[in-house]
Design a protein around this motif. Structure first.
Motif, PDB file in Angstrom:
ATOM      1  N   GLN A   6     -24.149 -30.157   9.637  1.00  0.00           N
ATOM      2  CA  GLN A   6     -23.591 -30.485  10.947  1.00  0.00           C
ATOM      3  C   GLN A   6     -23.351 -31.988  11.078  1.00  0.00           C
ATOM      4  OE1 GLN A   6     -22.561 -28.689  13.358  1.00  0.00           O
ATOM      5  NE2 GLN A   6     -23.405 -26.641  13.133  1.00  0.00           N
ATOM      6  N   PHE A   7     -24.274 -32.788  10.545  1.00  0.00           N
ATOM      7  CA  PHE A   7     -24.135 -34.248  10.605  1.00  0.00           C
ATOM      8  C   PHE A   7     -22.913 -34.710   9.826  1.00  0.00           C
ATOM      9  CE2 PHE A   7     -25.423 -38.440   8.754  1.00  0.00           C
ATOM     10  CZ  PHE A   7     -25.278 -39.172   9.915  1.00  0.00           C
ATOM     11  N   GLU A   8     -22.684 -34.138   8.647  1.00  0.00           N
ATOM     12  CA  GLU A   8     -21.521 -34.518   7.841  1.00  0.00           C
ATOM     13  C   GLU A   8     -20.221 -34.114   8.533  1.00  0.00           C
ATOM     14  OE1 GLU A   8     -21.442 -36.401   5.198  1.00  0.00           O
ATOM     15  OE2 GLU A   8     -23.619 -36.604   5.293  1.00  0.00           O
ATOM     16  N   MET A   9     -20.199 -32.948   9.175  1.00  0.00           N
ATOM     17  CA  MET A   9     -19.003 -32.513   9.898  1.00  0.00           C
ATOM     18  C   MET A   9     -18.717 -33.440  11.073  1.00  0.00           C
ATOM     19  SD  MET A   9     -19.428 -28.368   9.899  1.00  0.00           S
ATOM     20  CE  MET A   9     -17.934 -28.149  10.842  1.00  0.00           C
ATOM     21  N   ALA A  10     -19.778 -33.860  11.773  1.00  0.00           N
ATOM     22  CA  ALA A  10     -19.591 -34.765  12.912  1.00  0.00           C
ATOM     23  C   ALA A  10     -19.064 -36.114  12.445  1.00  0.00           C
ATOM     24  CB  ALA A  10     -20.907 -34.931  13.671  1.00  0.00           C
TER      25      ALA A  10
END
Length: 371
Positions: free
Chosen positions: A287-291
């Motif tokens: 999720q952090f990488e997508m954000a």
């Protein structure tokens, strides 16, 4: 009428000229990438969406307009351009109020852009002030998470750091257990059950975080909140079938009894914790990488559509408008004066009207004396 026209010309020539410089900004657009999240990562999507949906602004530009009008930005303008000396102000607050009279920020137009207009007696300085306004705003916003992707990135960055620490602690505890009890080799079925149960616990924890986030702005009748609660109940039912609880405080093994020897219980519990935090860390990391990718795609926080340039004509005073308005006002006053003058002369020539007017004046005078 001629007197008014001449006086208006003189006044318009004596008024100090002011020039208006305008800069136009394109605020970042909120993206809808949350809708395309993979189903396996949907457990935390409600938390990420909370940042944008809970704001409740009628116009997304309102946030940026408020920031442009903030005290921090205006104080930056006062200090950078030495406006206290320019406006002969004793205090910074006085210079800030003076600056507010000559600067306007509007984000309510139909074009969806933000328009900044700054007035000054020097056209070049007016352009410098308008462009400097944008730079001061960027200085403020550089360390703030404003957009949806920035909110999500900041949220997951914080949660990821916490999950990383929890995983490190769990791995260290497992290492200590291995040194104390010796390395225990579990059969493939028992290990698969432990890993499945740990993943299920992680999904339950993520769903509970999502429900708490939704509860901050949604009522109990909210469809998304109800759906999340139903999904949580289903996950908890699956956990109950494995004989454990979501938080792991019941001491259960999360595997059928008899599959693991009694001497291996402590090792199994530590392994279960490691697998649980590994799953949480994996969800948050993705999720952090997508954000971060979404935030990078958004580009600069604000983009300048039109930079301010020194205006080639003054915005104040509008001399032609002043002369025309004053001439029309003089004409109207002249007509009214001529009308009342003619009416007065007609009254004086008519004995009856003259007597009535004199009587009215006497009555008004007596009432004034009585009061």
């Amino acid at each position: 009428m001629a007197g008014f026209a001449i006086a208006s010309i003189v006044v318009s020539l004596l008024l100090p000229a002011r020039y208006s410089a305008e800069v136009t900004l394109l605020p970042p657009q909120q993206n809808s990438s949350l809708a395309s999240l993979p189903a396996g990562l949907a457990n935390l999507s409600g938390v990420a969406a909370m940042a944008g949906s809970s704001l409740g602004l009628k116009n997304p530009n309102d946030t940026f307009v408020a920031m442009l009008k903030s005290r921090t930005v205006e104080d930056g303008m006062v200090q950078h351009f030495r406006l206290m000396d320019e406006y002969h102000a004793r205090y910074a607050s006085d210079a800030r109020k003076k600056f507010e009279k000559y600067a306007s920020v509007d984000g309510s137009r139909k074009d969806g852009l933000i328009h900044i207009v700054v007035e000054d007696h020097d056209p070049k300085r007016a352009a410098e002030l308008a462009n400097g306004y944008v730079e001061q705003f960027r200085g403020l916003s550089s360390h703030l998470a404003i957009t949806e992707a920035a909110h999500r990135r900041a949220f997951f960055e914080q949660q990821l750091e916490q999950a990383k620490n929890n995983l490190a602690n769990a791995e260290e505890a497992m290492k200590v257990t291995e040194q104390k009890t010796g390395l225990i080799e579990l059969n493939s079925q028992a290990r698969a059950l432990i890993e499945s149960a740990a993943a299920l616990r992680a999904q339950i924890a993520a769903k509970e975080v999502q429900i708490r986030a939704l509860s901050t702005f949604a009522t109990s009748e909210n469809a998304q909140l109800k759906q999340a609660q139903e999904e949580l109940a289903a996950l908890q039912a699956q956990m109950a079938q494995l004989g454990g609880s979501a938080d792991g405080t019941d001491g259960g093994l999360l595997v059928p009894k008899g599959k693991v020897p009694g001497s291996s219980l402590e090792y199994v519990r530590k392994l279960r914790d490691v697998k649980y935090y590994e799953t949480i860390f994996d969800i948050l990391a993705r999720q952090f990488e997508m954000a971060k990718l979404d935030e990078a795609k958004e580009g600069p926080l604000v983009q300048v559509v039109d930079s301010a340039v020194p205006p080639d004509k003054r915005s104040f005073p509008q001399r032609s408008l002043i002369v025309i308005s004053a001439t029309l006002a003089g004409l109207l006053i002249g007509i009214l004066f001529a009308f009342f003058s003619a009416l007065y002369q007609h009254t004086q020539l008519d004995p009856v009207l003259s007597s009535k007017m004199r009587r009215i004046r006497e009555l008004l005078w007596l009432r004034k004396l009585a009061t």
